[in-house]
Structures are given as C-alpha cells and as structure tokens.
Design a protein around this motif. Structure first.
Motif, mmCIF file in Angstrom:
data_model
loop_
_atom_site.group_PDB
_atom_site.id
_atom_site.type_symbol
_atom_site.label_atom_id
_atom_site.label_comp_id
_atom_site.label_asym_id
_atom_site.label_seq_id
_atom_site.Cartn_x
_atom_site.Cartn_y
_atom_site.Cartn_z
ATOM 1 N N ASP A 149 37.929 47.234 48.317
ATOM 2 C CA ASP A 149 39.089 47.528 48.810
ATOM 3 C C ASP A 149 39.729 46.065 49.148
ATOM 4 O OD1 ASP A 149 38.741 50.117 48.797
ATOM 5 O OD2 ASP A 149 38.309 50.227 50.999
ATOM 6 N N ALA A 150 39.007 45.016 49.655
ATOM 7 C CA ALA A 150 39.765 43.745 49.668
ATOM 8 C C ALA A 150 40.239 43.151 48.590
ATOM 9 C CB ALA A 150 38.638 42.794 50.366
ATOM 10 N N TYR A 151 39.403 43.316 47.433
ATOM 11 C CA TYR A 151 39.790 42.911 46.193
ATOM 12 C C TYR A 151 41.090 43.519 45.777
ATOM 13 C CZ TYR A 151 39.016 42.076 41.185
ATOM 14 O OH TYR A 151 39.274 41.650 39.680
ATOM 15 N N GLU A 152 41.111 44.792 45.731
ATOM 16 C CA GLU A 152 42.338 45.437 45.432
ATOM 17 C C GLU A 152 43.446 45.111 46.348
ATOM 18 O OE1 GLU A 152 43.749 50.164 44.552
ATOM 19 O OE2 GLU A 152 42.242 49.594 45.801
ATOM 20 N N ALA A 153 43.400 44.853 47.347
ATOM 21 C CA ALA A 153 44.440 44.130 48.307
ATOM 22 C C ALA A 153 44.907 42.886 47.547
ATOM 23 C CB ALA A 153 43.792 44.182 49.583
ATOM 24 N N ASP A 154 43.868 41.945 47.408
ATOM 25 C CA ASP A 154 44.261 40.663 46.883
ATOM 26 C C ASP A 154 45.240 40.891 45.434
ATOM 27 O OD1 ASP A 154 43.649 39.166 48.643
ATOM 28 O OD2 ASP A 154 41.679 38.340 47.786
ATOM 29 N N LEU A 155 44.753 41.804 44.702
ATOM 30 C CA LEU A 155 45.434 41.825 43.282
ATOM 31 C C LEU A 155 46.911 42.118 43.610
ATOM 32 C CD1 LEU A 155 43.135 44.422 41.587
ATOM 33 C CD2 LEU A 155 43.402 41.906 40.974
ATOM 34 N N THR A 156 47.469 42.702 44.419
ATOM 35 C CA THR A 156 48.977 43.220 44.701
ATOM 36 C C THR A 156 49.295 42.389 45.703
ATOM 37 O OG1 THR A 156 48.338 45.014 46.058
ATOM 38 C CG2 THR A 156 48.316 45.401 43.772
ATOM 39 N N SER A 157 48.799 41.188 46.112
ATOM 40 C CA SER A 157 49.287 40.456 47.167
ATOM 41 C C SER A 157 50.350 39.349 46.881
ATOM 42 C CB SER A 157 48.090 39.658 47.963
ATOM 43 O OG SER A 157 47.588 38.784 46.994
ATOM 44 N N VAL A 158 50.508 39.085 45.761
ATOM 45 C CA VAL A 158 51.441 38.306 45.430
ATOM 46 C C VAL A 158 52.559 38.922 44.488
ATOM 47 C CG1 VAL A 158 52.031 35.973 43.950
ATOM 48 C CG2 VAL A 158 49.797 36.290 44.923
ATOM 49 N N ASP A 159 53.818 39.195 45.037
ATOM 50 C CA ASP A 159 55.105 39.971 44.294
ATOM 51 C C ASP A 159 55.370 39.382 42.924
ATOM 52 O OD1 ASP A 159 54.840 41.578 46.486
ATOM 53 O OD2 ASP A 159 56.439 40.522 47.482
ATOM 54 N N GLY A 160 55.383 40.176 42.039
ATOM 55 C CA GLY A 160 55.794 39.785 40.782
ATOM 56 C C GLY A 160 54.800 38.787 40.119
ATOM 57 N N ASN A 161 53.651 38.500 40.494
ATOM 58 C CA ASN A 161 52.617 37.750 39.628
ATOM 59 C C ASN A 161 51.352 38.334 39.853
ATOM 60 O OD1 ASN A 161 51.207 35.656 38.530
ATOM 61 N ND2 ASN A 161 52.647 34.075 39.386
ATOM 62 N N ARG A 162 51.008 39.223 38.796
ATOM 63 C CA ARG A 162 49.856 39.734 38.992
ATOM 64 C C ARG A 162 48.761 38.889 38.780
ATOM 65 N NH1 ARG A 162 47.656 44.806 39.396
ATOM 66 N NH2 ARG A 162 45.730 45.320 38.447
ATOM 67 N N LYS A 163 48.737 38.006 37.909
ATOM 68 C CA LYS A 163 47.846 36.961 37.371
ATOM 69 C C LYS A 163 47.495 36.147 38.780
ATOM 70 C CE LYS A 163 48.759 36.340 32.358
ATOM 71 N NZ LYS A 163 49.111 35.598 31.448
ATOM 72 N N ALA A 164 48.325 35.742 39.647
ATOM 73 C CA ALA A 164 47.991 34.947 40.742
ATOM 74 C C ALA A 164 47.405 35.992 41.745
ATOM 75 C CB ALA A 164 49.479 34.456 41.436
ATOM 76 N N LEU B 140 43.712 35.406 43.282
ATOM 77 C CA LEU B 140 42.953 35.428 44.787
ATOM 78 C C LEU B 140 41.852 36.258 44.866
ATOM 79 C CD1 LEU B 140 46.334 35.333 46.653
ATOM 80 C CD2 LEU B 140 44.835 33.403 46.522
ATOM 81 N N ALA B 141 42.083 37.474 44.198
ATOM 82 C CA ALA B 141 40.914 38.344 44.057
ATOM 83 C C ALA B 141 39.672 37.929 43.675
ATOM 84 C CB ALA B 141 41.310 39.761 43.529
ATOM 85 N N GLU B 142 39.600 37.002 42.756
ATOM 86 C CA GLU B 142 38.424 36.362 42.230
ATOM 87 C C GLU B 142 37.512 35.753 43.271
ATOM 88 O OE1 GLU B 142 39.702 33.696 39.064
ATOM 89 O OE2 GLU B 142 40.236 35.550 37.809
ATOM 90 N N ARG B 143 37.619 35.594 44.475
ATOM 91 C CA ARG B 143 36.830 34.920 45.233
ATOM 92 C C ARG B 143 35.705 35.929 45.732
ATOM 93 N NH1 ARG B 143 40.854 34.858 50.563
ATOM 94 N NH2 ARG B 143 41.962 36.732 49.964
ATOM 95 N N TYR B 144 36.080 37.229 45.310
ATOM 96 C CA TYR B 144 35.075 38.217 45.525
ATOM 97 C C TYR B 144 33.877 38.505 44.568
ATOM 98 C CZ TYR B 144 37.816 39.589 49.728
ATOM 99 O OH TYR B 144 38.655 39.491 50.674
ATOM 100 N N LEU B 145 34.207 37.855 43.332
ATOM 101 C CA LEU B 145 33.434 38.039 42.045
ATOM 102 C C LEU B 145 32.015 37.390 42.362
ATOM 103 C CD1 LEU B 145 35.966 37.477 39.179
ATOM 104 C CD2 LEU B 145 34.888 39.714 40.115
ATOM 105 N N ILE B 146 31.083 38.201 41.839
ATOM 106 C CA ILE B 146 29.563 37.672 41.546
ATOM 107 C C ILE B 146 29.181 37.451 40.117
ATOM 108 C CG2 ILE B 146 27.169 38.081 42.098
ATOM 109 C CD1 ILE B 146 28.062 39.639 44.634
ATOM 110 N N PRO B 147 28.844 36.183 39.767
ATOM 111 C CA PRO B 147 28.336 36.143 38.164
ATOM 112 C C PRO B 147 27.279 36.913 37.888
ATOM 113 C CG PRO B 147 28.063 34.190 39.340
ATOM 114 C CD PRO B 147 28.870 35.137 40.352
#
Length: 809
Positions: A736-751, A755-762
C-alpha cells in the motif's frame, strides 16, 4: 531474409480503431501537420530538430573507419538523410487523426510511408538503399519479433497498401518533399531533385520497401551488418534526443588540460604524480595497469584516458566519450561523486546503471519530513537520469553490462553501440574468477576496438592470466604499467583457522576482539551465515555500533546502512569500535577501514578485496586478517560442490592451500599477485582459460555476428537479462505504501515510481517464481518476513520450499 508475411495484409492491432477510416481533407497545409501531440510539435520542427541532433552526433562521434569503408565514406551523410526523412511518413490522415484525438489508433507504421519521399531526393541506388535502411528500422525490426515490418507489409498488394495507408494530403506531400529537398541542400547532404518523378508516395514506398527487403534478404558481411546496426542506432538516438528536446555535451573534460589540473590539485596536498601515473599518461594505445590499493590507480587511469581522448579527437574529428566501469553500484556512485569533485562539475559526469535516478535522488539534500522537497528532488532526479539515458554526458560511470547491452542491437539498444564508437574504456577491478562474464566482456572489448575504441584494465592484482586473456582478445598491442611496490607499507598479517566462520569458538574469538574495543569486520559467503553471525555478535556491542550488510535489504534500508557504516568506519573518520557483518557486497562497495577481519574462504581475488577493508591506508602496524575454511557441499543436495553454496570448490581450495604457506606471516601486495599467478598456473587455471575463451566465442557468435542485422533479437535479450540482470520485489506489507508513492507526484508518474523504489528488494533472476506479479502496480510482490536490521527472512507461500538463503548472494 525470408519473405514470410501473410498474403492479403492484416487487420489492425488489438485496441486500434481500424473501423474508423478517416477521410482525406480537401486542403491540408504542411504547417498544419503534427509529429507529436504531447507536447504538441509540428512535423517540420521535429524533422529539423532530429537533423540538428544528428549533426551534433556526427560531430561528437567523428569518423569511424569500419563504417566509412562499408558505405564508401558516406555513413554520416546517409545517417543525416535518414534522420531528416525518418518521420515524413506521419503525413497520412490516419496518423494525423490519431495525434489530434479523432481516433484511438491508426494501426499502421509511419516509417514505411516515409520511404516514399526518398526516391524524389536520391538517384544513386546504394545511397538510396542505405538511407532507406535507416528510415525503415528506427522503430521496428524488419523480420521476426513482435510487429516486424516484413510480416506486416511484405505480402500486401498495391491495392492493400493504398487501402491501409491512404489518404495522404497531396498538396502537403508536395510541400514536404520540397521542404526536405531545401533543408538537405542547405545542410550540404548529397541530394538531387530527381526529374520527372511524380509524387505517388504510397507506390514509391511500396517499391522501395520491396527492394530494401531484397537487399537485406541474404547474409551480409559482418562489417556491412554492423554498419547497418550503427546506422539504426544513430537515427534512433537523434530521434530520441529531438523528442526529448535534449542536448548532447560537446566537451570532454578529460583532455590535455586534465594533467596540469590534477598536478595542481596534488601539489595543494603536498603530493606529486607517481612514476606509474606519469608512465600511464604518456602511453598511446591499450593499457594494463597493475597498482596496489592507495597508489593512485584511478588517477593513473584518468590520466591515460585524457591522453587517449586528446589523440583520438585529432584522429577522428570527434569528441571521444570516456567510460569508467566498476562491478558494484555503490562503488559506481562513489566514483561519480569523486569524479564530479575532481572535474569541479558534477553535471559533466553521467551515472549508468539501473538505479541512476535513485542515486541522483539520494544525492539531493532533503529534510526527512519535507515531502515537497522530496517530490521536487524526485522530479529532478528523473530528468537527470533521462538525460544520461540519452547519452548526454561525455564522461560516464557504470557497470560493464550497461554498455554490453548495445550488442542486443535493434531500435532499443543500437544507440548504445554508436555512442560507444571512438570511445575510451577504463575497466576497473574486473573479476577474473567468473569466466562467463569475463568472456563476454572480452568479446565486447574486441568490438569496441573495432569501432575505434581504446581499452584500459586497472587492478590491484591483475594476474598474468587475465592480462593474457586481454592480449588475446584485442588486436593492437597492450602496454603493461606496474606501480613500484618497493617500500610499500605492509598492511596485513595473515592467520588461518581450522574451523568454520560460524563455529562457536570462532564466534567467541570475535566477541573477544569486540570486547577489546576493536572495529571488527566479518565477511560471510552467503546471507544465511551473515544473518546468523550478526544475531550472535550484535549483542556484544551497543546497538548503534553493530551493522549487518547484504544485498537483500529494501533500497532505503540498504542506503541508510551504507551511510551509517561509512560515517562510523569510513577512511579518515577516526578509529571507532564496532561491528560490521557483511557478504560480498563489502568487497568494493565501501571505502572503510577496520582493525581486523574474520572471513570465510573464497577465491583469492575476493579475499584480497576483503583484506583491503582492513588497515586500508597502512596507518597502523600490520592488522590481522583471519580466514576460516568454507563448508563444501552440493547445491540442493546434487551437482558439484560449492563453498558455502556460492563459489566453485577448486579455486577456493587452491587459494586456501597457498594461504597455508604464509599462515602467521605479514603479507604485502607483491605476494598477492604471485599467489594469483600460482592459482591460474595450475591445471584448473588452464581449464579456466579454456572456459573464458569458450564464453568469449559463444558471446561473439550469439551477439556479435551481424550477418542479419534486422532480425529481431528479443530471444537474445531474454538470455542477456538472465545473465546480468536480477529482478526486484516489494514486500506484501509494503504494497500500500508503494502504491501511494506511485501517485504522489502529480503529472509525473516516473518521479512517483522513483519515490516508490525505496521499498524494492533486489532478487536474483531465478527467484522470480518466489514472487507474484501485480499488473496494476507493475511490480512483483513478495510474501516474506523482513527486519530492518536483518533484511529479508523466511519467504512464505507455495514456492517457499525452493528458497535457500545461502544461495542468495
């Protein structure tokens, strides 16, 4: 190239609106035609900008001998013509209706229509076909793979071509032809106004497409095929730079001014250039540099690179790019910062790895609780990383594998190859003990040389076997430079134990060192052992003095750990007691300094890197490096034995036997080189050399043969990803936190995604089945235990029984 298209054409792709057939406008002017809708851009503006980008690319790359030989000296003329005309085929009403939102999708390929303008500009058949090659292939392969042009149009009749691609506004087409001719003439491109040619764009396109397919139907020579791929790369790169409104840097800071700049910087600290640095700076050609840690190896490589770039600029008329490669992300990031400081401008240095945007975000100074500042930093980080992906900077730091991707060719990767032509490559700390990846790098180094490049290999040890492998892979002579190690302080005292790292007596010995107030580094070969050791040892010190570091942490936790470790144990930070337990990630990823080391046995190269984290600048008497035997067993109860589930048995045993001769002695850098030569001089070393050569030839055959340059390489791309790329996943509890970050920057999905990438585990590539794919978020979800201090734990779910922590590096 087989003619395997389907007779009678084909229906539009799924989701298209082929049933909505746009009607031709009575009068359409050239000024009304668009190339892009978001942001809105006119067709002529885009074509002119792409040509400008191509002219800049020509100036930067310069003349490449193999390409000029294949095209009769016309490579850049052909490339610029193709860039000018590449999107002329966006003129049909269907494409324009799509851009203006009247239909959802046109369903056809504009690049085949673009071919129809070329016969009115070019009379020479070879020039025409080469230009058509660049135009037709800048988005899709000709044969094989999804949406290949031959399968779409190869067997369509004249009537079907007209039905699918018309109507075309005739008046605007004539205007566009005249405009193309005028711009080409002003740019001094080899065009002529072909007399008595009517402008039947669709028929001209159909006939030229047929001739083009026949031209590439038979196997091409490797040089001709390679030229075609680089032509495709040049057009694609210019198109992308134009679309992004980007700018290519036209200055190489590693030039004739770099040496005096470096000498002044050293003089300010009371130092001067060392003999091996001066020798490297004077060389012309390939370089092998053997220099111990702390001897200024990197500076020697940069001085060599500046000399090569200066010479090559004169020879080629271009602006050579300089690539510095290292094996780990953290070391790449540190080198990028170091280079930015040395060149006094961080904007001159590009970071080439899969997490480049994350690096730029981490480099931004943001308050932890200032969300707006984080959002703005994410926008800027995405923009900076995108600029590097467009090959903006002339100095770039990355892994070798980012540059290797160019051999996949096709529209997605061929730009990497044209950018690598006439470039300088500094390969730092290659690992010889991985014969497969080394073989692939050797094969690609041969291609870089063919494209006018020069290569340097830098190593603190550089066994003769590795030097010999490079000499065999390259045609031109390679100069060996060795630093004088006489008088080099002895940093380490070697001690061997007869028990495993995880043995109770081993743990008690480490606890005693911690009790004595020492800074202790423990390196295990796998994550499971590292986690076990940390659980046993961390209670012996204060909580803020103990750290566990391995590759299975969330990105944000890994970043915080590395920062904290550097602040406490970094070189120049003073001596502080404490504990770091780590896996191989510590070998070259951190510039740290410990009082002693306890490590599991591994290949000698890996052990020497671990030794290098102790008494790093020889500021103290020889410090203890204590090596424990590995546990040998098959992976998953079958197959050959591996050391702690990670390293092949024989090289580990060979290294262990050599270390036994020096147990209890102080050891220096010169001995380490001799040790490696002893290992690679054995029967196993001969097998290693044979295996390296096998992989070099395998990679050359699979990836570096361009006899069929426009056949899709999608299958090869999958194989490449399996070899070099892992995957990443988000914990179920972080979804849920990852999804929230995905939409946290209006008009810039890449940004937002950044931000959401902080939750990724390699995760390793083979571990993908342990996860589930969530299409909505575009990410893998992992149901597992996790702790911020310990990292990834037990994985739950139907695939859990396939996971063994010891196998995950």
């Amino acid at each position: 190239m087989g003619r395997r298209g389907r007779a009678g054409g084909r229906a539009g792709p799924a989701g298209s609106s082929r049933s909505v057939r746009p009607c031709g406008s009575a009068v359409v002017k050239l000024r009304d035609l668009l190339a892009k809708s978001q942001p809105r851009e006119s067709l002529t503006s885009h074509l002119a900008a792409t040509l400008d980008g191509g002219i800049a690319l020509r100036r930067r790359v310069g003349n490449v001998q193999v390409l000029d030989e294949a095209t009769g000296g016309l490579f850049w003329a052909v490339a610029c013509l193709a860039m000018l005309c590449h999107d002329a085929g966006k003129i049909p009403d269907g494409f324009q209706f799509m851009l203006k939102g009247h239909i959802k999708a046109w369903g056809e390929r504009h690049e085949v229509v673009s071919l129809g303008f070329l016969p009115a500009l070019l009379e020479d058949e070879q020039l025409l076909l080469w230009t058509a090659t660049g135009v037709a292939t800048h988005h899709r392969s000709l044969e094989g793979g999804r949406g290949a042009l031959l399968s779409l149009y190869g067997h369509a009749t004249e009537t079907e071509w007209r039905d699918r691609l018309q109507p075309i506004p005739h008046g605007a087409a004539i205007e566009l032809r005249d405009w193309l001719l005028d711009i080409a003439q002003r740019s001094r491109l080899p065009v002529v106004e072909v007399p008595s040619r009517s402008l039947d764009v669709i028929e001209e396109a159909r006939q030229l497409f047929d001739r083009l397919c026949q031209w590439w139907e038979l196997s091409a020579s490797d040089d001709r095929g390679l030229t075609a791929v680089l032509l495709q790369g040049a057009v694609t790169l210019a198109d992308h730079v134009s679309s992004a409104h980007g700018v290519l840097h036209m200055h190489q800071p590693l030039n004739g001014d770099f040496r005096p700049h470096l000498e002044n910087a050293l003089a300010g600290r009371g130092h001067e250039l060392r003999p091996h640095q001066t020798e490297a700076a004077a060389l012309s050609g390939h370089l092998l540099l053997r220099a111990p840690t702390g001897s200024g190896k990197t500076e020697a490589g940069l001085l060599w690179a500046a000399t090569q770039a200066t010479e090559m600029a004169v020879r080629t008329g271009g602006i050579p790019r300089v690539f510095l490669t290292l094996p780990y992300l953290a070391s790449i990031n540190a080198m990028a910062v170091r280079l930015g400081d040395l060149l006094q401008n961080e904007e001159l240095v590009g970071v080439m790895h899969s997490r480049a945007a994350s690096f730029h975000l981490a480099a931004a100074v943001c308050s932890d609780d200032d969300e707006e500042q984080h959002v703005e930093a994410a926008r800027k980080a995405v923009s900076r990383a995108a600029a590097t992906r467009l090959f903006r900077e002339t100095v770039r730091v990355g892994t070798p594998y980012q540059i290797l991707r160019g051999v996949l060719a096709g529209p997605a990767h061929s730009s990497t190859l044209i950018d690598a032509a006439n470039s300088v490559f500094v390969l730092d700390e290659l690992h010889a003990y991985d014969p497969q990846r080394l073989g692939y790098i050797l094969a690609t180094a041969g291609l870089w040389e063919k494209l006018g490049g020069r290569i340097a290999v830098l190593s603190a040890t550089l066994p003769d076997a590795l030097a010999g492998a490079f000499r065999d892979a390259l045609k031109a002579p390679i100069h060996l430079v060795e630093a004088d190690t006489a008088g080099t302080p002895v940093r380490h005292r070697l001690s061997l134990r007869d028990r495993h790292l995880t043995d109770r007596k081993s743990i008690e010995e480490m606890r005693q060192r911690l009790a004595d107030g020492e800074a202790v580094l423990v390196v295990a070969n796998n994550v499971a052992d590292a986690q076990l050791m940390f659980a046993e040892l961390a209670p012996a010190v204060e909580e803020d003095e103990a750290f566990l570091l391995h590759s299975r942490f969330r990105r944000m936790d890994r970043s915080a750990l590395e920062t904290a470790i550097n602040e406490r144990f970094g070189v120049g930070r003073g001596r502080h007691p404490g504990l770091v337990v780590a896996t191989q990630v510590v070998e070259v990823s951190l510039d740290v300094d410990f009082d002693c080391l306890f490590t599991s046995a591994a290949p000698l190269e890996a052990l020497l890197q671990r030794f290098g984290r102790v008494n790093r600048i020889a500021a103290r008497p020889p410090a203890d490096v204590i090596v424990h035997p590995a546990a040998f067993a098959p992976r998953r109860a079958k197959g050959p034995d591996f050391a702690d589930g990670v390293y092949a048995r024989i090289p580990v045993e060979l290294g262990w036997n050599i270390l036994n001769r020096y147990d209890g002695e102080a050891v220096d850098e010169t001995q380490a080189r001799i040790w490696l030569d002893d290992v690679y001089g054995t029967d196993w070393g001969q097998e290693w050399r044979t295996e390296v050569e096998h992989h070099r030839r395998t990679f050359s055959d699979a990836f570096l043969g361009f006899a069929h340059p426009f056949v899709s390489r999608e299958e090869l791309a999958e194989r490449f990803d399996e070899l070099f790329d892992g995957t990443e996943a988000v914990l179920a509890q972080d979804r849920d936190a990852y999804e929230a970050d995905l939409t946290s920057v209006d008009g810039n999905r890449k940004a937002g995604r950044l931000l959401a990438e902080r939750y990724l585990i390699p995760m390793p590539y083979w571990a993908a089945p342990l996860t589930t794919w969530e299409k909505k978020l575009g990410v893998r979800i992992l149901n597992a235990d996790y702790d911020e201090r310990f990292g990834l734990g037990r994985i739950r779910g139907p695939a859990a029984q396939t996971y063994q922590a010891g196998e995950v590096l």
